[in-house]
Write a protein that holds these residues in place. Structure first.
Motif, PDB file in Angstrom:
ATOM      1  N   LEU A   1      -4.448 -17.239  -3.849  1.00  0.00           N
ATOM      2  CA  LEU A   1      -3.006 -16.842  -3.729  1.00  0.00           C
ATOM      3  C   LEU A   1      -2.505 -16.096  -4.995  1.00  0.00           C
ATOM      4  O   LEU A   1      -1.744 -15.177  -4.872  1.00  0.00           O
ATOM      5  CB  LEU A   1      -2.128 -18.339  -3.910  1.00  0.00           C
TER       6      LEU A   1
ATOM      7  N   LEU B   1      -3.771 -12.681  -4.242  1.00  0.00           N
ATOM      8  CA  LEU B   1      -2.963 -12.104  -2.942  1.00  0.00           C
ATOM      9  C   LEU B   1      -1.716 -11.529  -3.663  1.00  0.00           C
ATOM     10  O   LEU B   1      -1.410 -10.346  -3.264  1.00  0.00           O
ATOM     11  CB  LEU B   1      -2.731 -13.112  -1.982  1.00  0.00           C
ATOM     12  N   PHE B   2      -0.998 -12.066  -4.655  1.00  0.00           N
ATOM     13  CA  PHE B   2       0.270 -11.704  -5.223  1.00  0.00           C
ATOM     14  C   PHE B   2       0.027 -11.151  -6.516  1.00  0.00           C
ATOM     15  O   PHE B   2       1.010 -10.705  -7.111  1.00  0.00           O
ATOM     16  CB  PHE B   2       0.975 -12.932  -5.376  1.00  0.00           C
TER      17      PHE B   2
ATOM     18  N   THR C   1      -6.253 -17.301   3.229  1.00  0.00           N
ATOM     19  CA  THR C   1      -5.536 -16.427   2.031  1.00  0.00           C
ATOM     20  C   THR C   1      -6.771 -15.471   1.642  1.00  0.00           C
ATOM     21  O   THR C   1      -6.624 -14.427   1.171  1.00  0.00           O
ATOM     22  CB  THR C   1      -5.116 -17.265   1.241  1.00  0.00           C
TER      23      THR C   1
ATOM     24  N   TYR D   1      -7.034 -11.520   1.414  1.00  0.00           N
ATOM     25  CA  TYR D   1      -7.249 -10.577   0.154  1.00  0.00           C
ATOM     26  C   TYR D   1      -8.541  -9.734   0.736  1.00  0.00           C
ATOM     27  O   TYR D   1      -8.508  -8.637  -0.148  1.00  0.00           O
ATOM     28  CB  TYR D   1      -7.527 -11.407  -0.922  1.00  0.00           C
TER      29      TYR D   1
END
Length: 490
Positions: free
Chosen positions: A171, A174-175, A426, A430
């Motif tokens: 995560l 990804l962000f 996730t 990515y």
């Protein structure tokens, strides 16, 4: 049913079994855990080779066994459908496509550069979108089954707890958050925590045990998480000992009565282990004749497979210690050739890495054919070690299978796996975005491509107009075309 009809049925099942395992091996992107719903869709619902309860048992055993998870699940399915021949051949065919492609690409890279690898990455983006679709459908099916069995709240608790504990790195990547997540613990640590909760509580909601299990689990996660907020090895050892003691305490009521023992089962285990050993020797024989360090390589390969818990990323660390840090293979060869090729191909990382290491070692010593033979030895190490440990754990598990606590474990194993699969989702998103970064494309382009192929698969499945293999091929072709168009734009 007559003997003739029985033989015909067994032969037909063997053909379907082997064809299915080979097909899954060809499309098995995303690692071992990601293949759990793919294999289930084929062998349980599509081909109806085994029932769901039998498949769930294989998944439970594979998750608590070191080695290549898809190879172990394939061996378990083959064992039930066609006995020991089905077990051996299913395991081989599951691992063969990715291993073959790994060695082939290493040969091509050594002779013609990385152009071929680029096309594999482009096609894998579409297959990744298809796998994401399958993983989301598995999580959706888990919710439906938990609701039907009356375990919706507890099942979803386990699913999202596992996702929360394992998805930190993915995560954050990804962000674009450049920080170390508090938890982000490995698969094996998640399974240890989940099994502790299940064994200690017995799957029954009692406030006292629930509170104690939550406190101990949180402390354990703070110790093993990437941030290591509790860094003392002494504290970690005490917590692990406490978890073991409380798990045994919680299990005590389920182990009342006599644990069954059968000489027939023990003899079957011995025959299976002999078969795995014989297969390893036969596949390693050419390497023994042409490469002087085959025994040293095979020994390290078998040990690395037997201690490999936690999936592909965890095995890279094990292999690094076994082969790179010891000077057996160079850092650049391992990470810039073997690991990069293996990550872009279907199949078990363990099988591909061991075969790749074997090829580089053999090629440096005696040329391409020697490299191929040593790669075959590496492949044999991965299959034999995974299959041999799986057979042993199956034997142990079957002695306790009918105990109440293992019935509870079967109930919650699917939500636990579903939580791991959401983390894989996730990671795969990515992975596709990383392709855009490598070629300096707008990140939104790969997000839209992945989402578009995902929606296309949803549409196809609802209409029922194409089969799973066609969906994979269409997904791969779509991403291959679109990515090559992006690559041609200056």
């Amino acid at each position: 049913m007559s003997k003739k009809d029985s033989r015909h049925e067994k032969k037909r099942n063997m053909k379907e079994l082997l064809a299915t395992m080979f097909k899954i091996g060809c499309i098995g992107f995303g690692g071992g855990t990601a293949l759990v719903p793919v294999i289930e869709s084929e062998v349980v619902y599509e081909k109806k080779l085994i029932d769901k309860e039998e498949y769930t048992k294989d998944v439970i055993v594979a998750n608590i066994t070191p080695g290549a998870l898809p190879v172990e699940v394939a061996a378990g399915v083959g064992r039930k459908v066609c006995g020991m021949p089905g077990m051996l051949l299913s395991a081989l065919l599951m691992g063969m496509p990715g291993t073959f492609l790994t060695v082939l690409l290493l040969i091509l890279i050594n002779s013609s550069g990385i152009r071929v690898l680029q096309q594999i990455l482009f096609a894998s983006a579409g297959v990744t979108a298809y796998i994401i679709y399958m993983l989301i459908m598995y999580a959706k099916g888990t919710w439906r089954e938990c609701r039907e069995s009356g375990t919706a709240k507890s099942g979803m608790f386990f699913m999202f707890l596992v996702f929360f504990l394992t998805s930190g790195k993915e995560l954050f990547q990804l962000f674009g958050i450049n920080r170390t997540p508090i938890f982000d613990i490995s698969t094996i640590d998640v399974l240890c925590a989940a099994f502790f909760i299940i064994f200690y509580t017995g799957g029954v909601f009692r406030w006292g045990r629930v509170i104690v299990s939550i406190i101990i689990t949180v402390l354990y996660c703070l110790c093993v998480g990437k941030m290591h907020l509790i860094s003392s090895t002494v504290v970690l050892g005490i917590i692990r000992l406490t978890m073991v003691v409380l798990s045994i305490y919680g299990l005590r009521t389920g182990i009342e009565g006599k644990i069954p023992f059968s000489w027939k089962s023990l003899k079957r285990l011995i025959r299976e282990e002999v078969c795995w050993a014989a297969m390893f020797f036969l596949l390693s024989l050419p390497a023994l004749l042409c490469f002087g360090k085959t025994l040293a390589f095979a020994g390290r390969g078998l040990i690395s497979a037997v201690i490999s818990f936690g999936g592909g990323d965890a095995y890279l660390a094990v292999a690094n210690g076994m082969f790179v840090n010891t000077g057996m293979i160079g850092y650049d060869d391992f990470y810039f050739k073997i690991a990069s090729v293996a990550n872009g191909l279907p199949g078990s990382i363990l099988c591909k890495i061991l075969a790749g290491v074997g090829y580089i070692l053999g090629c440096q010593s005696g040329g391409v054919w020697c490299g191929i033979f040593v790669a075959l030895c590496g492949f044999a190490c991965s299959i034999a070690a995974s299959g041999g440990t799986f057979s042993a754990v199956v034997y142990i598990y079957e002695r306790f299978e009918n105990l109440q606590i293992f019935q509870v474990l079967q109930t919650y194993m699917r939500p636990i796996v579903a939580g791991l699969l959401l983390t894989v989702c996730t990671s795969m998103i990515y992975q596709n975005i990383s392709i855009a970064c490598w070629y300096f494309w707008p990140l939104v382009s790969m997000v839209l491509l992945t989402f578009g192929i995902f929606l296309l698969n949803v549409f196809w499945r609802r209409r029922g107009v194409v089969r799973p293999l066609q969906m994979v091929l269409f997904s791969a072709a779509a991403s291959l075309i679109v990515c090559n168009v992006f690559a041609s734009i200056p």
